[in-house]
Structures are given as structure tokens and as C-alpha cells.
Design a protein around this motif. Structure first.
Motif, PDB file in Angstrom:
ATOM      1  N   PHE A 216       0.824  -1.201   0.000  1.00 53.09           N
ATOM      2  CA  PHE A 216       0.000   0.000   0.000  1.00 53.09           C
ATOM      3  C   PHE A 216       0.861   1.254   0.000  1.00 53.09           C
ATOM      4  O   PHE A 216       0.589   2.211  -0.725  1.00 53.09           O
ATOM      5  CB  PHE A 216      -0.922   0.000   1.223  1.00 53.09           C
ATOM      6  CG  PHE A 216      -1.661   1.295   1.415  1.00 53.09           C
ATOM      7  CD1 PHE A 216      -2.803   1.575   0.688  1.00 53.09           C
ATOM      8  CD2 PHE A 216      -1.206   2.253   2.325  1.00 53.09           C
ATOM      9  CE1 PHE A 216      -3.481   2.780   0.856  1.00 53.09           C
ATOM     10  CE2 PHE A 216      -1.873   3.451   2.493  1.00 53.09           C
ATOM     11  CZ  PHE A 216      -3.013   3.712   1.764  1.00 53.09           C
ATOM     12  N   GLY A 217       1.908   1.255   0.832  1.00 50.63           N
ATOM     13  CA  GLY A 217       2.792   2.405   0.884  1.00 50.63           C
ATOM     14  C   GLY A 217       3.504   2.646  -0.426  1.00 50.63           C
ATOM     15  O   GLY A 217       3.685   3.797  -0.855  1.00 50.63           O
ATOM     16  N   PHE A 218       3.904   1.550  -1.090  1.00 52.09           N
ATOM     17  CA  PHE A 218       4.547   1.692  -2.395  1.00 52.09           C
ATOM     18  C   PHE A 218       3.574   2.301  -3.407  1.00 52.09           C
ATOM     19  O   PHE A 218       3.940   3.204  -4.174  1.00 52.09           O
ATOM     20  CB  PHE A 218       5.030   0.333  -2.889  1.00 52.09           C
ATOM     21  CG  PHE A 218       5.588   0.364  -4.290  1.00 52.09           C
ATOM     22  CD1 PHE A 218       6.879   0.805  -4.534  1.00 52.09           C
ATOM     23  CD2 PHE A 218       4.798  -0.034  -5.371  1.00 52.09           C
ATOM     24  CE1 PHE A 218       7.393   0.842  -5.826  1.00 52.09           C
ATOM     25  CE2 PHE A 218       5.300   0.005  -6.665  1.00 52.09           C
ATOM     26  CZ  PHE A 218       6.601   0.444  -6.885  1.00 52.09           C
ATOM     27  N   ASP A 219       2.335   1.802  -3.403  1.00 50.57           N
ATOM     28  CA  ASP A 219       1.329   2.348  -4.319  1.00 50.57           C
ATOM     29  C   ASP A 219       1.060   3.816  -4.018  1.00 50.57           C
ATOM     30  O   ASP A 219       0.864   4.628  -4.937  1.00 50.57           O
ATOM     31  CB  ASP A 219       0.029   1.548  -4.209  1.00 50.57           C
ATOM     32  CG  ASP A 219       0.160   0.138  -4.760  1.00 50.57           C
ATOM     33  OD1 ASP A 219       1.150  -0.122  -5.478  1.00 50.57           O
ATOM     34  OD2 ASP A 219      -0.716  -0.695  -4.473  1.00 50.57           O
ATOM     35  N   LEU A 220       1.053   4.157  -2.729  1.00 48.85           N
ATOM     36  CA  LEU A 220       0.818   5.541  -2.331  1.00 48.85           C
ATOM     37  C   LEU A 220       1.909   6.451  -2.875  1.00 48.85           C
ATOM     38  O   LEU A 220       1.633   7.498  -3.477  1.00 48.85           O
ATOM     39  CB  LEU A 220       0.767   5.632  -0.802  1.00 48.85           C
ATOM     40  CG  LEU A 220       0.512   7.013  -0.200  1.00 48.85           C
ATOM     41  CD1 LEU A 220      -0.953   7.386  -0.361  1.00 48.85           C
ATOM     42  CD2 LEU A 220       0.881   7.028   1.285  1.00 48.85           C
ATOM     43  N   ARG A 221       3.164   6.043  -2.684  1.00 49.85           N
ATOM     44  CA  ARG A 221       4.284   6.855  -3.152  1.00 49.85           C
ATOM     45  C   ARG A 221       4.341   6.898  -4.681  1.00 49.85           C
ATOM     46  O   ARG A 221       4.654   7.937  -5.279  1.00 49.85           O
ATOM     47  CB  ARG A 221       5.596   6.313  -2.582  1.00 49.85           C
ATOM     48  CG  ARG A 221       5.734   6.569  -1.092  1.00 49.85           C
ATOM     49  CD  ARG A 221       7.030   6.040  -0.523  1.00 49.85           C
ATOM     50  NE  ARG A 221       6.991   4.593  -0.314  1.00 49.85           N
ATOM     51  CZ  ARG A 221       7.750   3.707  -0.935  1.00 49.85           C
ATOM     52  NH1 ARG A 221       8.642   4.115  -1.812  1.00 49.85           N
ATOM     53  NH2 ARG A 221       7.657   2.421  -0.670  1.00 49.85           N
ATOM     54  N   ALA A 222       4.026   5.776  -5.305  1.00 53.72           N
ATOM     55  CA  ALA A 222       4.055   5.727  -6.772  1.00 53.72           C
ATOM     56  C   ALA A 222       2.988   6.632  -7.372  1.00 53.72           C
ATOM     57  O   ALA A 222       3.249   7.381  -8.318  1.00 53.72           O
ATOM     58  CB  ALA A 222       3.861   4.292  -7.247  1.00 53.72           C
ATOM     59  N   ALA A 223       1.791   6.575  -6.808  1.00 58.81           N
ATOM     60  CA  ALA A 223       0.706   7.420  -7.316  1.00 58.81           C
ATOM     61  C   ALA A 223       1.001   8.897  -7.077  1.00 58.81           C
ATOM     62  O   ALA A 223       0.592   9.755  -7.863  1.00 58.81           O
ATOM     63  CB  ALA A 223      -0.608   7.030  -6.660  1.00 58.81           C
ATOM     64  N   GLY A 224       1.708   9.191  -5.997  1.00 59.01           N
ATOM     65  CA  GLY A 224       2.028  10.577  -5.705  1.00 59.01           C
ATOM     66  C   GLY A 224       3.106  11.150  -6.587  1.00 59.01           C
ATOM     67  O   GLY A 224       3.088  12.332  -6.929  1.00 59.01           O
ATOM     68  N   SER A 225       4.081  10.306  -6.984  1.00 54.44           N
ATOM     69  CA  SER A 225       5.201  10.803  -7.781  1.00 54.44           C
ATOM     70  C   SER A 225       4.926  10.772  -9.278  1.00 54.44           C
ATOM     71  O   SER A 225       5.401  11.638 -10.017  1.00 54.44           O
ATOM     72  CB  SER A 225       6.464   9.986  -7.476  1.00 54.44           C
ATOM     73  OG  SER A 225       6.243   8.608  -7.766  1.00 54.44           O
ATOM     74  N   ASN A 226       4.161   9.782  -9.740  1.00 53.21           N
ATOM     75  CA  ASN A 226       3.911   9.666 -11.185  1.00 53.21           C
ATOM     76  C   ASN A 226       2.631   8.868 -11.406  1.00 53.21           C
ATOM     77  O   ASN A 226       2.654   7.640 -11.499  1.00 53.21           O
ATOM     78  CB  ASN A 226       5.096   8.979 -11.868  1.00 53.21           C
ATOM     79  CG  ASN A 226       5.036   9.117 -13.388  1.00 53.21           C
ATOM     80  OD1 ASN A 226       3.970   9.129 -13.982  1.00 53.21           O
ATOM     81  ND2 ASN A 226       6.200   9.226 -14.008  1.00 53.21           N
ATOM     82  N   GLN A 227       1.507   9.567 -11.502  1.00 54.58           N
ATOM     83  CA  GLN A 227       0.222   8.881 -11.631  1.00 54.58           C
ATOM     84  C   GLN A 227       0.098   8.049 -12.904  1.00 54.58           C
ATOM     85  O   GLN A 227      -0.391   6.923 -12.852  1.00 54.58           O
ATOM     86  CB  GLN A 227      -0.928   9.885 -11.527  1.00 54.58           C
ATOM     87  CG  GLN A 227      -1.208  10.352 -10.115  1.00 54.58           C
ATOM     88  CD  GLN A 227      -2.568  10.983  -9.963  1.00 54.58           C
ATOM     89  OE1 GLN A 227      -3.415  10.889 -10.864  1.00 54.58           O
ATOM     90  NE2 GLN A 227      -2.792  11.625  -8.827  1.00 54.58           N
ATOM     91  N   PRO A 228       0.511   8.567 -14.068  1.00 49.55           N
ATOM     92  CA  PRO A 228       0.408   7.733 -15.280  1.00 49.55           C
ATOM     93  C   PRO A 228       1.175   6.420 -15.153  1.00 49.55           C
ATOM     94  O   PRO A 228       0.688   5.360 -15.551  1.00 49.55           O
ATOM     95  CB  PRO A 228       1.000   8.627 -16.373  1.00 49.55           C
ATOM     96  CG  PRO A 228       0.768  10.010 -15.885  1.00 49.55           C
ATOM     97  CD  PRO A 228       0.950   9.932 -14.399  1.00 49.55           C
ATOM     98  N   ALA A 229       2.382   6.484 -14.597  1.00 41.75           N
ATOM     99  CA  ALA A 229       3.166   5.264 -14.418  1.00 41.75           C
ATOM    100  C   ALA A 229       2.498   4.339 -13.410  1.00 41.75           C
ATOM    101  O   ALA A 229       2.524   3.103 -13.570  1.00 41.75           O
ATOM    102  CB  ALA A 229       4.576   5.617 -13.957  1.00 41.75           C
ATOM    103  N   ALA A 230       1.903   4.912 -12.358  1.00 39.93           N
ATOM    104  CA  ALA A 230       1.218   4.094 -11.355  1.00 39.93           C
ATOM    105  C   ALA A 230       0.025   3.381 -11.970  1.00 39.93           C
ATOM    106  O   ALA A 230      -0.218   2.196 -11.692  1.00 39.93           O
ATOM    107  CB  ALA A 230       0.774   4.976 -10.190  1.00 39.93           C
ATOM    108  N   VAL A 231      -0.729   4.093 -12.812  1.00 42.31           N
ATOM    109  CA  VAL A 231      -1.876   3.477 -13.484  1.00 42.31           C
ATOM    110  C   VAL A 231      -1.412   2.341 -14.383  1.00 42.31           C
ATOM    111  O   VAL A 231      -2.017   1.263 -14.427  1.00 42.31           O
ATOM    112  CB  VAL A 231      -2.655   4.531 -14.295  1.00 42.31           C
ATOM    113  CG1 VAL A 231      -3.716   3.865 -15.160  1.00 42.31           C
ATOM    114  CG2 VAL A 231      -3.289   5.552 -13.362  1.00 42.31           C
ATOM    115  N   ALA A 232      -0.305   2.575 -15.093  1.00 47.11           N
ATOM    116  CA  ALA A 232       0.229   1.548 -15.986  1.00 47.11           C
ATOM    117  C   ALA A 232       0.667   0.304 -15.227  1.00 47.11           C
ATOM    118  O   ALA A 232       0.619  -0.815 -15.763  1.00 47.11           O
ATOM    119  CB  ALA A 232       1.404   2.110 -16.774  1.00 47.11           C
ATOM    120  N   SER A 233       1.076   0.475 -13.972  1.00 50.50           N
ATOM    121  CA  SER A 233       1.522  -0.665 -13.175  1.00 50.50           C
ATOM    122  C   SER A 233       0.386  -1.332 -12.417  1.00 50.50           C
ATOM    123  O   SER A 233       0.608  -2.263 -11.652  1.00 50.50           O
ATOM    124  CB  SER A 233       2.597  -0.220 -12.173  1.00 50.50           C
ATOM    125  OG  SER A 233       2.050   0.673 -11.218  1.00 50.50           O
TER     126      SER A 233
END
Length: 363
Positions: A216-233
Motif C-alpha cells: 500500500f505504501g509503495f502504491d501511495l508513493r508511486a501514485a504521488g510521484s507519477n500517476q500515469p506510471a502508477a496506473v500503468a503498473s
């Protein structure tokens, strides 16, 4: 490469020192321009606190830390939860009203009040999150508006349902069976460290583990730093927005709980406002990390408590400390941004130098 990394670490270490020096210089200049003495100001601010003041600093730090963490949870996902003030105000009133009603006995009343405070803060923070993911409403605008609505709602409920106490109104005092005995590090006259100040430690540890050690924390940080990349992952960003905001609100709901069960006893004249707004500055000062937030909370608590004797001992208005706090935050933000840009430029130079070197010939 090793030398470049050492220089980068050095810049990170130097940044807060430079920020502190800038804050000292600017504050001294403001004090001088106001016609007050620079020497007496710093003599009071840097003097050793009394035992009573040490207790006050620790208690204030616990609330500021919780407020900073509440803001930082949103910041880590690039969400600006400006509504911490309204969330903890509404939660504090709800918890105090429930605890004062004494519907449950002793310790059970305390636990239920804490859960209620977290639930109220979480739900109030969930409103702007839902507006953002369903209607695209900026959380900055909605949380600011909900601050006014929440504070106004509490005032109306207090006036219509609260009991009269002197010139104002309050909730019913919590029963003696639900009052917590704190830690008394000095004499009785110096006061107690609130028992629920331990909530700050528990929340800080929980935040560190969840953000840094869980998916969850990884997803939180990923979505905060780069939403398009987070969506792709595969990260469901909208879901993360709602969860992050509600978690932020839940922590905000706990801000005043140490004071409520540590001697405030009711919501009314004992309530301390503006901690939510200060928490935003504390989170920025601590770079949204628990350890940094703890340092920032302690610094702000120190400045706030040490400002009390300024007028009596040095004839200087305590409001000058607000300038100091603002300058500290601004200096730290600028210093770290300068360090970040220097580090990025150094990495680019190192990469360019590595690419410019001729490739080694492998026999």
C-alpha cells in the motif's frame, strides 16, 4: 561516482544548517526593524525552559506531530489536505460530546471516543476525496470550504446543545473514570505529560512501516510521484486518493485527544485551535517523513512555549515568533530545493562525463 554521492549527501546535511542561519538572520532583522533588541529576543528564546515549560513543549509536540502526519499522508500522494483544521475540530467536538455523555464505563469510554474521533475525521476528509475522483473538484478548494463548514457546524451545535459555562458554552465534562493519569517527570506543580501523547509515537511508527514497508505504501508513493506510471503498473489511483485522504482525516481526528483526556476534560474554552494549519507547516518542514516531522513539531512547540515570556522579560510581542516559524519553513523549503537542483545537476554532469569517456576495449 562515489565522490558525487558524498557531495550530494553533504548538500542534504548542509541544507538545514543554511536554512537555520537564514532564519536567524531574517528574524533578527525583523526584530531590529520593529525597534526591539535582538540580544534580549534571542536570550529569551534560547534560554533553558523551566520544568513546567518542558512539560508544555512535550505535550504541544505530540499534537503538532499528529497534525503534521495527517497533512503528510496527503502530501506523500501529492494531495493537499488543507482541511486538517476542520477535521480535527469536528472530531474533537464529537469525541468530547460522546465522552462527556458517559454512555460507556471507564476505559471503554476512552477507546470508543478515540474510534469516534478517527471516524469523524476520516469521513469529513472523505468528502473532498469523493468530490475529486467523481467530479474533479480540487481538494484544496473543497477542504478549505469544509474547514469553514465544519468549524461553523461545531459552533452551532455548541450553542444549541452545549451547556453554559461562564460566558461561553461547552460539552459536558468527561467523567472521572475516563480521565487518564499522565507522567509526572517533575513536581506536581509542573504538570503532567499527557498519557495519550504516546499516540504520536504509535502513529509515527505506523506511518513509517506502512509507507516504507508495505505494498500500500509503495502504491501511495508511486501514485504521488507519477500517476500515469502508477496506473500503468496497475494502481487504482482514484481508490488510493480516497483511502489516503480518509487516513489523513483519521489521524487528524486524534490531534486533540491527548489534551482532552489529559486535563482539558471538555470541548469549549479549553480547545486549542489552529493546530491543523500549523501541522501543514510542520509537515513541510519535516519533508513528510516521521523523523523530520517530529523534529519540526518539537521546534515549533519550543518556539511557541518560549514565546510566552517574551513580552514580560524583553518587552517584545510574542507574535514575532510567528514570523520566525514562517521564515524557518520558507528557508528549509528553499534550501532543500536548491540542494535537490544541485544534486540533479551533479548527476547530469557525472553521466555526461561517463558517456564522454571512450569505451574500454575488451580483449
Amino acid at each position: 561516482m562515489i565522490l558525487t554521492r558524498l557531495r550530494a549527501l553533504g548538500m542534504v546535511a548542509v541544507a538545514p544548517v543554511v536554512a537555520a542561519l537564514i532564519a536567524i538572520v531574517v528574524t533578527s532583522a525583523v526584530v531590529a526593524l520593529s525597534g526591539d533588541g535582538i540580544g534580549p529576543f534571542w536570550e529569551v528564546m534560547l534560554s533553558a525552559p523551566s520544568n513546567r515549560d518542558w512539560v508544555a513543549i512535550i505535550n504541544q509536540t505530540s499534537m503538532l506531530f499528529l497534525s503534521g502526519v495527517a497533512a503528510a499522508i496527503g502530501f506523500r500522494m501529492n494531495l493537499f489536505n488543507i482541511g486538517v483544521e476542520g477535521q480535527y475540530t469536528l472530531a474533537a467536538w464529537a469525541a468530547a460530546s460522546f465522552a462527556g455523555a458517559a454512555l460507556l464505563p471507564g476505559t471503554l469510554n476512552i477507546w470508543a471516543s478515540l474510534v469516534l474521533a478517527m471516524a469523524v475525521g476520516s469521513l469529513w476528509a472523505g468528502l473532498p476525496a469523493v468530490l475529486k475522483v467523481t467530479r474533479g473538484v480540487s481538494e484544496v478548494i473543497s477542504t478549505i470550504m469544509l474547514n469553514s463548514i465544519g468549524i461553523g457546524l461545531v459552533g452551532w451545535m455548541l450553542n444549541t446543545r452545549g451547556e453554559r459555562a461562564g460566558d461561553g458554552r461547552r460539552t459536558a465534562p468527561i467523567p472521572d473514570s475516563s480521565k487518564l493519569v499522565g507522567i509526572q517527570p517533575f513536581e506536581a506543580r509542573d504538570g503532567e505529560i499527557w498519557a495519550l501523547a504516546v499516540l504520536a509515537i504509535l502513529v509515527g511508527v505506523a506511518m513509517s512501516l506502512v509507507v516504507n514497508r508495505t505494498r500500500f505504501g509503495f502504491d501511495l508513493r508511486a501514485a504521488g510521484s507519477n500517476q500515469p506510471a502508477a496506473v500503468a503498473s496497475g494502481v487504482r489511483v482514484n481508490r488510493m486518493i480516497v483511502i489516503a485522504m480518509m487516513l489523513s482525516g483519521a489521524v487528524a481526528g486524534l490531534i486533540w485527544m491527548p489534551a482532552l483526556f489529559g486535563g482539558a476534560d471538555y470541548y469549549g474554552s479549553t480547545f486549542q485551535p489552529l493546530i491543523g494549519f500549523t501541522g501543514i507547516a510542520v509537515a513541510l518542514l519535516g519533508r513528510n517523513r516521521p523523523l523530520g516531522i517530529a523534529i519540526g513539531a518539537a521546534l515549533f512547540a519550543w518556539l511557541s512555549v518560549q514565546a510566552n515570556p517574551l513580552e514580560a522579560q524583553a518587552g517584545i510581542s510574542p507574535s514575532i515568533v510567528n514570523v520566525t516559524q514562517g521564515v524557518v519553513v520558507l528557508s528549509v523549503v528553499i534550501a532543500y530545493e536548491a540542494a535537490r537542483r544541485w544534486r540533479a545537476a551533479a548527476e547530469r554532469r557525472a553521466l555526461a562525463a561517463a558517456l564522454a569517456r571512450p569505451a574500454e576495449v575488451v580483449a
